[in-house]
Design a protein around this motif. Structure first.
Motif, short mmCIF file in Angstrom:
data_model
loop_
_atom_site.label_atom_id
_atom_site.label_comp_id
_atom_site.label_asym_id
_atom_site.label_seq_id
_atom_site.Cartn_x
_atom_site.Cartn_y
_atom_site.Cartn_z
N ARG A 30 0.86 -1.18 0.00
CA ARG A 30 0.00 0.00 0.00
C ARG A 30 0.89 1.23 0.00
O ARG A 30 1.98 1.22 0.60
CB ARG A 30 -0.91 0.00 1.22
N SER A 31 0.45 2.29 -0.64
CA SER A 31 1.27 3.50 -0.73
C SER A 31 0.41 4.74 -0.50
O SER A 31 -0.77 4.76 -0.84
CB SER A 31 1.97 3.59 -2.08
N ILE A 32 1.05 5.75 0.10
CA ILE A 32 0.40 7.04 0.35
C ILE A 32 1.34 8.12 -0.15
O ILE A 32 2.52 8.16 0.24
CB ILE A 32 0.14 7.24 1.86
N GLU A 33 0.85 9.01 -1.01
CA GLU A 33 1.70 10.07 -1.53
C GLU A 33 2.03 11.07 -0.43
O GLU A 33 1.16 11.53 0.31
CB GLU A 33 1.00 10.79 -2.69
N LEU A 34 3.32 11.40 -0.33
CA LEU A 34 3.79 12.36 0.66
C LEU A 34 3.97 13.75 0.06
O LEU A 34 3.46 14.73 0.59
CB LEU A 34 5.11 11.89 1.28
N PHE A 35 4.69 13.84 -1.06
CA PHE A 35 4.89 15.13 -1.73
C PHE A 35 5.45 14.87 -3.12
O PHE A 35 6.10 13.85 -3.36
CB PHE A 35 5.85 16.04 -0.94
N PRO A 36 5.19 15.77 -4.07
CA PRO A 36 5.71 15.59 -5.44
C PRO A 36 7.20 15.91 -5.49
O PRO A 36 7.73 16.65 -4.66
CB PRO A 36 4.90 16.62 -6.25
N GLU A 37 7.86 15.34 -6.47
CA GLU A 37 9.27 15.65 -6.70
C GLU A 37 9.38 16.90 -7.57
O GLU A 37 8.71 17.02 -8.59
CB GLU A 37 9.98 14.49 -7.39
N VAL A 38 10.24 17.82 -7.16
CA VAL A 38 10.49 19.04 -7.90
C VAL A 38 11.99 19.09 -8.20
O VAL A 38 12.81 18.94 -7.28
CB VAL A 38 10.06 20.29 -7.11
N LEU A 39 12.34 19.28 -9.48
CA LEU A 39 13.73 19.22 -9.92
C LEU A 39 14.25 20.60 -10.29
O LEU A 39 13.51 21.43 -10.82
CB LEU A 39 13.86 18.30 -11.13
N ALA A 40 15.53 20.81 -10.03
CA ALA A 40 16.17 22.07 -10.42
C ALA A 40 17.60 21.79 -10.89
O ALA A 40 18.24 20.84 -10.42
CB ALA A 40 16.20 23.05 -9.24
N VAL A 41 18.08 22.64 -11.78
CA VAL A 41 19.50 22.60 -12.17
C VAL A 41 20.23 23.58 -11.26
O VAL A 41 19.87 24.76 -11.18
CB VAL A 41 19.69 23.02 -13.64
N VAL A 42 21.25 23.09 -10.56
CA VAL A 42 21.96 23.93 -9.60
C VAL A 42 23.43 24.00 -9.94
O VAL A 42 23.99 23.11 -10.59
CB VAL A 42 21.78 23.41 -8.16
N LEU B 76 17.56 14.57 -19.40
CA LEU B 76 16.51 14.53 -20.44
C LEU B 76 15.15 14.85 -19.84
O LEU B 76 14.34 15.54 -20.47
CB LEU B 76 16.50 13.16 -21.11
N ASN B 77 14.89 14.35 -18.64
CA ASN B 77 13.62 14.66 -17.98
C ASN B 77 13.48 16.15 -17.71
O ASN B 77 12.42 16.75 -17.92
CB ASN B 77 13.50 13.89 -16.67
N TRP B 78 14.56 16.77 -17.23
CA TRP B 78 14.52 18.21 -16.96
C TRP B 78 14.25 18.99 -18.25
O TRP B 78 13.42 19.91 -18.26
CB TRP B 78 15.83 18.67 -16.33
N LEU B 79 14.90 18.62 -19.34
CA LEU B 79 14.67 19.30 -20.62
C LEU B 79 13.21 19.18 -21.04
O LEU B 79 12.59 20.15 -21.50
CB LEU B 79 15.59 18.73 -21.70
N ARG B 80 12.66 17.97 -20.90
CA ARG B 80 11.27 17.74 -21.30
C ARG B 80 10.32 18.54 -20.41
O ARG B 80 9.40 19.20 -20.91
CB ARG B 80 10.95 16.25 -21.21
N LEU B 81 10.54 18.48 -19.10
CA LEU B 81 9.65 19.17 -18.17
C LEU B 81 9.74 20.68 -18.30
O LEU B 81 8.76 21.40 -18.10
CB LEU B 81 9.99 18.75 -16.73
N ALA B 82 10.94 21.17 -18.65
CA ALA B 82 11.12 22.61 -18.85
C ALA B 82 10.72 23.06 -20.25
O ALA B 82 10.85 24.24 -20.58
CB ALA B 82 12.58 22.99 -18.58
N LYS B 83 10.27 22.08 -21.08
CA LYS B 83 9.83 22.35 -22.45
C LYS B 83 10.94 23.01 -23.28
O LYS B 83 10.73 23.98 -24.00
CB LYS B 83 8.57 23.23 -22.46
#
Length: 296
Positions: free
Chosen positions: A157-169, A202-209
């Motif tokens: 069983r799973s319960i969502e805690l918080f979404p993942e947010v990505l940044a280039v640092v 690649l995910n960051w590029l896609r998410l940042a459009k």
């Protein structure tokens, strides 16, 4: 009467081979040779009078009997390990709470919260261990896990805690704070790669459009903890979840020269085996964690 049991060495060899689906990796894990693993499994098959593995081209595949045997054996070996640990430390594993999570989350996010839990529930001993999204919740000895994913794990069983947010640092030593850069200028700097999540850039590029067709390469590190430290020392740009680096951003060790963070497709979840749904320590930890996150 003498028990009808194969040797423990043969069971260890079979469990490792079935877990890795590879005799060589099983041999490395147990400190044996590949031929030693093969011999132990052959002896076990002769003892049982059943075939446990067969080959499908280059792949090793469990037979139906082998799959059922592995599933039950893994649980039995876990239990045997638990009662052996009980004998050493003088208390039952059932009285503790075993938490599994990513190494970076275990070193950065979890400790600052566990103090409050320990203060509220001092009678529940905690054990924190590494865990991966591929954890088998049918056989794991973990009580709960905090994992990244889309919320679906078999036998859990799973319960969502918080979404993942990505940044280039970047470190100020690599890019001065306040620099106005086009996001696609990231390719002009050395990049840090996450060996466990090779598609992060690649995910960051896609998410940042962003549209980019060049090569993405750079020094590879095993997980985020290593990558964050490398970024702080100016070795390159890194894509990291923002909740890992709040302190480093706040004190100026890292900054975000390529724009605001983007939300990924994954979230972090509290996950626990279906068979442990009524475990009182699991219920206490689950409810406490959800309350603490609501207050944050």
């Amino acid at each position: 009467m003498r028990r009808y049991l194969p040797s423990l060495s043969a069971l260890h060899a079979f469990e490792a081979a079935a877990r890795y689906m590879n005799f060589t990796r099983a041999a490395d894990d147990l400190g044996l040779t590949q031929s030693g693993i093969s011999r132990q499994i052959r002896n076990l098959e002769e003892f049982l009078g059943a075939t446990l593995f067969h080959r499908s081209g280059p792949r090793l595949v469990l037979t139906e009997t082998g799959a059922n045997y592995y599933r039950n054996l893994a649980l039995t070996l876990d239990r045997l390990e638990e009662i052996s640990i009980d004998a050493v430390r003088g208390r039952s594993v059932d009285s503790s709470l075993m938490i599994g999570t990513h190494p970076t989350l275990a070193s950065r996010w979890l400790p600052e919260r566990l103090g409050a839990f320990i203060g509220s529930y001092p009678d529940i001993p905690l054990e924190v261990m590494p865990a991966m999204p591929s954890t088998d919740f049918e056989t794991t000895q973990l009580d709960v896990a905090i994992l990244r994913g889309v919320g679906t794990w078999l036998h859990a069983r799973s319960i969502e805690l918080f979404p993942e947010v990505l940044a280039v640092v970047a470190s100020p030593a690599l890019i001065p704070p306040g620099s106005k850069l086009d996001p696609l200028q990231f390719a002009e700097f050395p990049l840090l790669q996450n060996a466990g999540r090779p598609s992060l850039w690649l995910n960051w590029l896609r998410l940042a459009k962003l549209s980019y067709s060049g090569r993405i390469q750079g020094t590879r590190f095993a997980h985020h903890e290593m990558i964050i430290n490398a970024a702080i020392h100016g070795l390159g740009l890194a894509v990291v979840p923002t909740f890992y680096i709040r302190q480093e951003v706040a004190n100026g060790q890292l900054h975000m020269p390529f724009g605001e963070p983007v939300q990924s497709d994954d979230s972090y979840y509290l996950v626990y085996p279906e068979r442990k749904f009524h475990n009182p320590n699991v219920i206490v930890f689950r409810d406490w964690l959800l309350r603490s996150l609501r207050k944050a």
